[in-house]
Design a protein around this motif. Structure first.
Motif, PDB file in Angstrom:
ATOM      1  N   ALA A 184       0.829  -1.208   0.000  1.00 55.81           N
ATOM      2  CA  ALA A 184       0.000   0.000   0.000  1.00 55.81           C
ATOM      3  C   ALA A 184       0.861   1.255   0.000  1.00 55.81           C
ATOM      4  O   ALA A 184       0.552   2.234  -0.701  1.00 55.81           O
ATOM      5  N   MET A 185       1.969   1.251   0.780  1.00 58.15           N
ATOM      6  CA  MET A 185       2.845   2.418   0.798  1.00 58.15           C
ATOM      7  C   MET A 185       3.527   2.633  -0.551  1.00 58.15           C
ATOM      8  O   MET A 185       3.660   3.763  -1.023  1.00 58.15           O
ATOM      9  N   ALA A 186       3.948   1.524  -1.178  1.00 55.95           N
ATOM     10  CA  ALA A 186       4.564   1.652  -2.505  1.00 55.95           C
ATOM     11  C   ALA A 186       3.560   2.191  -3.506  1.00 55.95           C
ATOM     12  O   ALA A 186       3.881   3.038  -4.359  1.00 55.95           O
ATOM     13  N   THR A 187       2.313   1.711  -3.407  1.00 53.31           N
ATOM     14  CA  THR A 187       1.269   2.213  -4.304  1.00 53.31           C
ATOM     15  C   THR A 187       1.013   3.692  -4.057  1.00 53.31           C
ATOM     16  O   THR A 187       0.825   4.483  -4.998  1.00 53.31           O
ATOM     17  N   LYS A 188       1.007   4.077  -2.772  1.00 51.53           N
ATOM     18  CA  LYS A 188       0.791   5.481  -2.439  1.00 51.53           C
ATOM     19  C   LYS A 188       1.901   6.364  -3.004  1.00 51.53           C
ATOM     20  O   LYS A 188       1.640   7.434  -3.571  1.00 51.53           O
ATOM     21  N   GLU A 189       3.150   5.916  -2.849  1.00 48.86           N
ATOM     22  CA  GLU A 189       4.267   6.704  -3.378  1.00 48.86           C
ATOM     23  C   GLU A 189       4.203   6.807  -4.895  1.00 48.86           C
ATOM     24  O   GLU A 189       4.489   7.856  -5.477  1.00 48.86           O
ATOM     25  N   ASN A 190       3.813   5.698  -5.541  1.00 44.36           N
ATOM     26  CA  ASN A 190       3.689   5.718  -6.997  1.00 44.36           C
ATOM     27  C   ASN A 190       2.604   6.678  -7.438  1.00 44.36           C
ATOM     28  O   ASN A 190       2.777   7.451  -8.390  1.00 44.36           O
ATOM     29  N   MET A 191       1.457   6.646  -6.724  1.00 41.12           N
ATOM     30  CA  MET A 191       0.356   7.546  -7.065  1.00 41.12           C
ATOM     31  C   MET A 191       0.724   8.999  -6.799  1.00 41.12           C
ATOM     32  O   MET A 191       0.324   9.903  -7.537  1.00 41.12           O
ATOM     33  N   THR A 192       1.509   9.232  -5.727  1.00 46.81           N
ATOM     34  CA  THR A 192       1.960  10.598  -5.445  1.00 46.81           C
ATOM     35  C   THR A 192       2.857  11.112  -6.562  1.00 46.81           C
ATOM     36  O   THR A 192       2.738  12.264  -7.005  1.00 46.81           O
ATOM     37  N   SER A 193       3.754  10.237  -7.027  1.00 47.07           N
ATOM     38  CA  SER A 193       4.624  10.627  -8.136  1.00 47.07           C
ATOM     39  C   SER A 193       3.818  10.913  -9.401  1.00 47.07           C
ATOM     40  O   SER A 193       4.055  11.901 -10.100  1.00 47.07           O
ATOM     41  N   GLN A 194       2.844  10.039  -9.676  1.00 46.92           N
ATOM     42  CA  GLN A 194       2.004  10.256 -10.852  1.00 46.92           C
ATOM     43  C   GLN A 194       1.170  11.524 -10.709  1.00 46.92           C
ATOM     44  O   GLN A 194       0.940  12.232 -11.688  1.00 46.92           O
ATOM     45  N   ARG A 195       0.720  11.807  -9.475  1.00 43.85           N
ATOM     46  CA  ARG A 195      -0.066  13.019  -9.279  1.00 43.85           C
ATOM     47  C   ARG A 195       0.771  14.259  -9.565  1.00 43.85           C
ATOM     48  O   ARG A 195       0.292  15.232 -10.143  1.00 43.85           O
ATOM     49  N   GLY A 196       2.059  14.221  -9.131  1.00 44.83           N
ATOM     50  CA  GLY A 196       2.924  15.359  -9.434  1.00 44.83           C
ATOM     51  C   GLY A 196       3.106  15.555 -10.928  1.00 44.83           C
ATOM     52  O   GLY A 196       3.075  16.694 -11.433  1.00 44.83           O
ATOM     53  N   MET A 197       3.279  14.437 -11.659  1.00 45.73           N
ATOM     54  CA  MET A 197       3.417  14.536 -13.106  1.00 45.73           C
ATOM     55  C   MET A 197       2.133  15.067 -13.748  1.00 45.73           C
ATOM     56  O   MET A 197       2.167  15.909 -14.645  1.00 45.73           O
ATOM     57  N   LEU A 198       0.986  14.587 -13.239  1.00 44.43           N
ATOM     58  CA  LEU A 198      -0.293  15.042 -13.786  1.00 44.43           C
ATOM     59  C   LEU A 198      -0.524  16.522 -13.506  1.00 44.43           C
ATOM     60  O   LEU A 198      -1.083  17.244 -14.342  1.00 44.43           O
ATOM     61  N   LYS A 199      -0.098  16.982 -12.311  1.00 46.65           N
ATOM     62  CA  LYS A 199      -0.245  18.405 -12.010  1.00 46.65           C
ATOM     63  C   LYS A 199       0.595  19.251 -12.958  1.00 46.65           C
ATOM     64  O   LYS A 199       0.163  20.312 -13.413  1.00 46.65           O
ATOM     65  N   SER A 200       1.821  18.764 -13.231  1.00 43.79           N
ATOM     66  CA  SER A 200       2.672  19.505 -14.157  1.00 43.79           C
ATOM     67  C   SER A 200       2.054  19.555 -15.551  1.00 43.79           C
ATOM     68  O   SER A 200       2.027  20.608 -16.207  1.00 43.79           O
ATOM     69  N   ILE A 201       1.514  18.400 -15.988  1.00 43.08           N
ATOM     70  CA  ILE A 201       0.864  18.373 -17.297  1.00 43.08           C
ATOM     71  C   ILE A 201      -0.371  19.261 -17.307  1.00 43.08           C
ATOM     72  O   ILE A 201      -0.655  19.980 -18.273  1.00 43.08           O
ATOM     73  N   GLN A 202      -1.120  19.237 -16.192  1.00 45.06           N
ATOM     74  CA  GLN A 202      -2.338  20.029 -16.128  1.00 45.06           C
ATOM     75  C   GLN A 202      -2.037  21.517 -16.178  1.00 45.06           C
ATOM     76  O   GLN A 202      -2.758  22.287 -16.818  1.00 45.06           O
ATOM     77  N   SER A 203      -0.941  21.923 -15.490  1.00 46.88           N
ATOM     78  CA  SER A 203      -0.588  23.347 -15.539  1.00 46.88           C
ATOM     79  C   SER A 203      -0.219  23.781 -16.950  1.00 46.88           C
ATOM     80  O   SER A 203      -0.593  24.864 -17.395  1.00 46.88           O
ATOM     81  N   LYS A 204       0.480  22.894 -17.666  1.00 45.14           N
ATOM     82  CA  LYS A 204       0.817  23.233 -19.048  1.00 45.14           C
ATOM     83  C   LYS A 204      -0.431  23.280 -19.919  1.00 45.14           C
ATOM     84  O   LYS A 204      -0.565  24.148 -20.795  1.00 45.14           O
ATOM     85  N   MET A 205      -1.353  22.341 -19.671  1.00 44.58           N
ATOM     86  CA  MET A 205      -2.600  22.340 -20.441  1.00 44.58           C
ATOM     87  C   MET A 205      -3.437  23.574 -20.143  1.00 44.58           C
ATOM     88  O   MET A 205      -4.102  24.127 -21.032  1.00 44.58           O
ATOM     89  N   ASN A 206      -3.427  24.021 -18.891  1.00 42.02           N
ATOM     90  CA  ASN A 206      -4.161  25.234 -18.551  1.00 42.02           C
ATOM     91  C   ASN A 206      -3.578  26.456 -19.264  1.00 42.02           C
ATOM     92  O   ASN A 206      -4.307  27.354 -19.697  1.00 42.02           O
ATOM     93  N   THR A 207      -2.239  26.448 -19.352  1.00 42.27           N
ATOM     94  CA  THR A 207      -1.611  27.555 -20.092  1.00 42.27           C
ATOM     95  C   THR A 207      -2.034  27.550 -21.555  1.00 42.27           C
ATOM     96  O   THR A 207      -2.344  28.603 -22.145  1.00 42.27           O
ATOM     97  N   LEU A 208      -2.071  26.344 -22.140  1.00 43.20           N
ATOM     98  CA  LEU A 208      -2.532  26.242 -23.524  1.00 43.20           C
ATOM     99  C   LEU A 208      -3.995  26.628 -23.650  1.00 43.20           C
ATOM    100  O   LEU A 208      -4.419  27.244 -24.639  1.00 43.20           O
ATOM    101  N   ALA A 209      -4.798  26.267 -22.626  1.00 43.90           N
ATOM    102  CA  ALA A 209      -6.218  26.584 -22.683  1.00 43.90           C
ATOM    103  C   ALA A 209      -6.443  28.084 -22.627  1.00 43.90           C
ATOM    104  O   ALA A 209      -7.370  28.608 -23.261  1.00 43.90           O
ATOM    105  N   ASN A 210      -5.618  28.771 -21.840  1.00 45.03           N
ATOM    106  CA  ASN A 210      -5.750  30.230 -21.787  1.00 45.03           C
ATOM    107  C   ASN A 210      -5.400  30.869 -23.125  1.00 45.03           C
ATOM    108  O   ASN A 210      -5.955  31.903 -23.502  1.00 45.03           O
ATOM    109  N   ARG A 211      -4.476  30.237 -23.840  1.00 43.94           N
ATOM    110  CA  ARG A 211      -4.110  30.772 -25.144  1.00 43.94           C
ATOM    111  C   ARG A 211      -5.092  30.363 -26.230  1.00 43.94           C
ATOM    112  O   ARG A 211      -5.365  31.120 -27.164  1.00 43.94           O
TER     113      ARG A 211
END
Length: 250
Positions: A184-211
């Protein structure tokens, strides 16, 4: 002068990468040692019933010595890597070109993150090993006392046998719970890492959406699907954890 500074920076990066590779290998071996730990006290009561061919290659005392040696080596490597990172930080502070300085800071931050991850992993593995060793020594002492009492009385007490069976069952259940928690801890760490990547992608997508406003609707649909997938994944993990706990205490 610039060429000399560049060579100095590259030398520091090579040292950091080399130390990181050594730490990665050491931590893998260290984790395997802690996972396969089997103290001598937990086998004292069974040596009379087994031949020497079934004795593990490393007994508890050998594993303890190896653990101490590897822990010291890893601490030394962490200290050396910390020193290299400090030198890299000093170099970035003395660099005079702003654009180059920003790139160096990005590289330095990446090495700092790696050092932090290795330090956290080392302390967590070391703490788990110490807890396992203390628990196994305590259980081995209890088992030894029980078997000493049985041999001294000369009577095969059924209650004692049932107690030993229950003791083994509890220990197996405890190990199963620890494995479940580790998964469960390994899964949590993996999901946390994926969430960070998704946040980074989402911020870039939001920038594109504003444009480009036309992309906004597509991003909203992606967010809805992502939330749905997160709920499904969370439900599956929760059900699996409950089933494993039910099986462990069955």
């Amino acid at each position: 002068m610039a060429a000399g500074s560049s060579n100095y920076w590259e030398d520091l990066r090579k040292q950091a990468r080399q130390l990181e590779n050594e730490l990665d290998l050491k931590l893998v071996s260290f984790s395997k040692l802690c996972t396969s730990y089997s103290p001598t006290s937990s086998r004292d009561g069974r040596r009379d019933r087994y031949s020497s061919d079934t004795t593990p290659l490393l007994n508890g005392s050998s594993q303890d010595r190896m653990f101490e040696t590897m822990a010291i080596e890893i601490e030394q490597l962490l200290a050396r890597l910390t020193g290299v990172n400090d030198k890299m930080a000093e170099y970035t502070n003395s660099a005079g070109v702003p654009s180059l300085n920003a790139a160096l800071m990005h590289t330095l931050q990446r090495h700092r993150d790696i050092l932090q991850d290795y330090t956290h992993e080392f302390h967590k593995t070391k703490a788990n090993f110490m807890a396992i060793r203390e628990r196994e020594n305590l259980m081995g002492s209890v088992r030894k006392d029980i078997e000493s009492y049985k041999s001294g009385s000369g009577v095969n007490n059924r209650r004692t046998e049932l107690f030993l069976k229950e003791h083994d069952h509890l220990r197996n259940s405890d190990r199963l719970i620890e494995e479940t928690i580790s998964i469960a801890m390994a899964t949590k760490e993996n999901m946390t890492s994926q969430r960070g990547m998704l946040k980074s992608i989402q911020s870039k997508m939001n920038t594109l959406a504003n444009r480009f406003p036309a992309v906004n609707s597509l991003i909203q649909r992606i967010n809805l699907r992502k939330r749905r997938d997160s709920l499904i994944l969370g439900g599956v993990i929760g059900i699996c954890t409950i089933l494993l706990l039910l099986y462990a205490f069955h």
